[in-house]
Design an enzyme around this catalytic site. Sequence first.
Site, PDB file in Angstrom:
ATOM      1  N   HIS A 143      -8.380  37.925   0.238  1.00  0.00           N
ATOM      2  CA  HIS A 143      -7.106  37.361  -0.214  1.00  0.00           C
ATOM      3  C   HIS A 143      -7.286  36.153  -1.132  1.00  0.00           C
ATOM      4  O   HIS A 143      -6.380  35.781  -1.851  1.00  0.00           O
ATOM      5  CB  HIS A 143      -6.174  37.069   0.969  1.00  0.00           C
ATOM      6  CG  HIS A 143      -6.515  35.835   1.736  1.00  0.00           C
ATOM      7  ND1 HIS A 143      -7.510  35.788   2.653  1.00  0.00           N
ATOM      8  CD2 HIS A 143      -5.981  34.591   1.709  1.00  0.00           C
ATOM      9  CE1 HIS A 143      -7.584  34.573   3.164  1.00  0.00           C
ATOM     10  NE2 HIS A 143      -6.660  33.820   2.613  1.00  0.00           N
ATOM     11  N   HIS A 182     -14.956  34.742   0.741  1.00  0.00           N
ATOM     12  CA  HIS A 182     -14.124  33.915  -0.145  1.00  0.00           C
ATOM     13  C   HIS A 182     -14.949  33.002  -1.067  1.00  0.00           C
ATOM     14  O   HIS A 182     -14.684  32.913  -2.258  1.00  0.00           O
ATOM     15  CB  HIS A 182     -13.178  33.031   0.667  1.00  0.00           C
ATOM     16  CG  HIS A 182     -12.350  33.784   1.675  1.00  0.00           C
ATOM     17  ND1 HIS A 182     -11.831  35.027   1.418  1.00  0.00           N
ATOM     18  CD2 HIS A 182     -11.948  33.467   2.933  1.00  0.00           C
ATOM     19  CE1 HIS A 182     -11.156  35.439   2.480  1.00  0.00           C
ATOM     20  NE2 HIS A 182     -11.209  34.515   3.413  1.00  0.00           N
TER      21      HIS A 182
HETATM   22  C1  BG6 Z   1      -9.421  33.893   6.547  1.00  0.00           C
HETATM   23  C2  BG6 Z   1     -10.374  33.303   7.539  1.00  0.00           C
HETATM   24  O1  BG6 Z   1     -10.051  34.888   5.795  1.00  0.00           O
HETATM   25  O2  BG6 Z   1      -8.967  32.860   5.679  1.00  0.00           O
HETATM   26  C3  BG6 Z   1      -9.729  32.173   8.325  1.00  0.00           C
HETATM   27  O3  BG6 Z   1     -10.777  34.330   8.428  1.00  0.00           O
HETATM   28  C4  BG6 Z   1      -9.150  31.155   7.373  1.00  0.00           C
HETATM   29  O4  BG6 Z   1     -10.664  31.573   9.196  1.00  0.00           O
HETATM   30  C5  BG6 Z   1      -8.267  31.815   6.323  1.00  0.00           C
HETATM   31  O5  BG6 Z   1      -8.400  30.208   8.127  1.00  0.00           O
HETATM   32  C6  BG6 Z   1      -7.852  30.816   5.274  1.00  0.00           C
HETATM   33  O6  BG6 Z   1      -6.950  31.363   4.372  1.00  0.00           O
HETATM   34  P1  BG6 Z   1      -6.032  30.417   3.474  1.00  0.00           P
HETATM   35  O7  BG6 Z   1      -5.388  31.345   2.523  1.00  0.00           O
HETATM   36  O8  BG6 Z   1      -5.100  29.722   4.389  1.00  0.00           O
HETATM   37  O9  BG6 Z   1      -6.968  29.441   2.815  1.00  0.00           O
END
Ligand code: BG6
Length: 502
Positions: free
Chosen positions: A192, A254
């Site tokens: 994402h 990520h």
């Molecule tokens: C997820 C992780 O992929 O991304 C989580 O598994 C994390 O641990 C989250 O909190 C963070 O997403 P964002 O979009 O809030 O930075």
Amino acid sequence: MGNPFVEGRVLSPPSTILVIFGASGDLTGRKLVPGCYNLFKDGYLPESFSIVGVSRTPLSDEAFREKLKDGVTKYSRSGIDEEWWKQFSSRIFYQPLDATKEADFIALRERLQRIGGDTIPNYLYYLAVSPSLFGEIAGKLKGADLIETPGGVRETRLIVEKPFGYDLETAQNLASSLYQSAKEEQLYRIDHYLGKETVQNILVFRFANGLFEPIWNRKYVDHIQISVAEDIGVENRGDYFDKAGIVRDFVQNHVFQMLSLLCIEPPNSLSDAEGIRNEKVKVLKSIKRLTPGLVQKHIVRAQYGKGLIKGLDVPAYRDEKGVAKDSTTETYIAMSLEIDNWRWSGVPIFLRVGKRLSKRISEISVHFKQAPLSLFRGRQVESLEQNVLRIQVQPKEGISLRVNSKPPGPRMRVEPVEMDFSYHSSFGIASPEAYERLLLDAMRGEATLFTRQDEIEEAWKILEPVFDSFEELPLYFYEAGSWGPKEAAELLKPYGVRWARL
Ligand code: BG6
């Protein structure tokens, strides 16, 4: 099919039924359905679009819609509007299904046919379930003729969520189990972070401006930092997280995705998903492998103790639900890497990611080499700050450039100032949620922002020596609400730099 990076106008996808496995789960209620609701309101969905939620619990369409309404009310970025909800929810259905029963997949096929009516919609399956079920569900879908060869009467695609394995071997096994039923081009592995506006903007910023590309290399860049700080802990996912740790949870996906976009060579064209993904793989392949002996010098791992966040006492990691009392899982990691290629050789790259830090912020910063001080000698200018380009991914999406400037007055002094671009003030509209963009792309068959299997495997390969040495690495502790362990600063000392202030 158009590409997100070159298109001015978003094409509406062809008619689609989005089938969500794991319909009673968190992701469906928090992200997927609120995301679709906003796409619908903003006019991006095709005329013929439906959602079919699938999970074990028996539930009527009506009861399912009511449940989702709560989620949309709480999590939709635009709130909920009764009239829009009425129109949108009439396209939502529910189908109970036991993933081990072939008959249930036949029933699903019949239901999808009834919902599609005279049209031949594409089927987009979202597997919001444990990866251990991916292979079985894909196999049963195929067995019920619900997965077709690409280019057939309808397109059938599968979106899958991380974790993509626990290491290289398990990632390969997971892929093989999916390949028995679907082709790579039908698999949309979601990360994402790639749906976040600022992350997508990295490419536009680099390749649509004549200014940056010539200096985007070892000659001008001193070092790069990627920092991701979260103030939340493991929430209700202690069980999963304790087995994964922050490196598997965040860095493997990520962080490496952001890094590879930041450092890719210009692809042949931005309108070709494979071109961009090929270049990303090349970056990952060029990351210098750490030998087990070197891991100590390049990595600091730590875990949070109890502390205070936003005025509230928060428990130590080991006291979180689902976490072992003597857990040695890391909730923080700082690492230094190098990309061993013509463009980046010798430029250190520092990464740090942690939970329960002082605040929520994700930022990439590119630190440029200093100008020579000679011109200012004898002018009370002791040092010059580096120019820094900061790409703030969240929460305040924007890009800023730190330049040195003369403050007004008779004396020759030099002070750094920020030239700022903020999404909010420049465009005046809220950015869509990452899932909105990614769902829309998957419906359109646009794969650029999804991760290919070879990227996943390269990312695991980089981390293999790290995991092999984990046992021997010290585990430091930091107070929740702080900026992490002090040892992270030591990691940067040999390079003569400091972590960027967030
Ligand atoms: C997820 C992780 O992929 O991304 C989580 O598994 C994390 O641990 C989250 O909190 C963070 O997403 P964002 O979009 O809030 O930075």
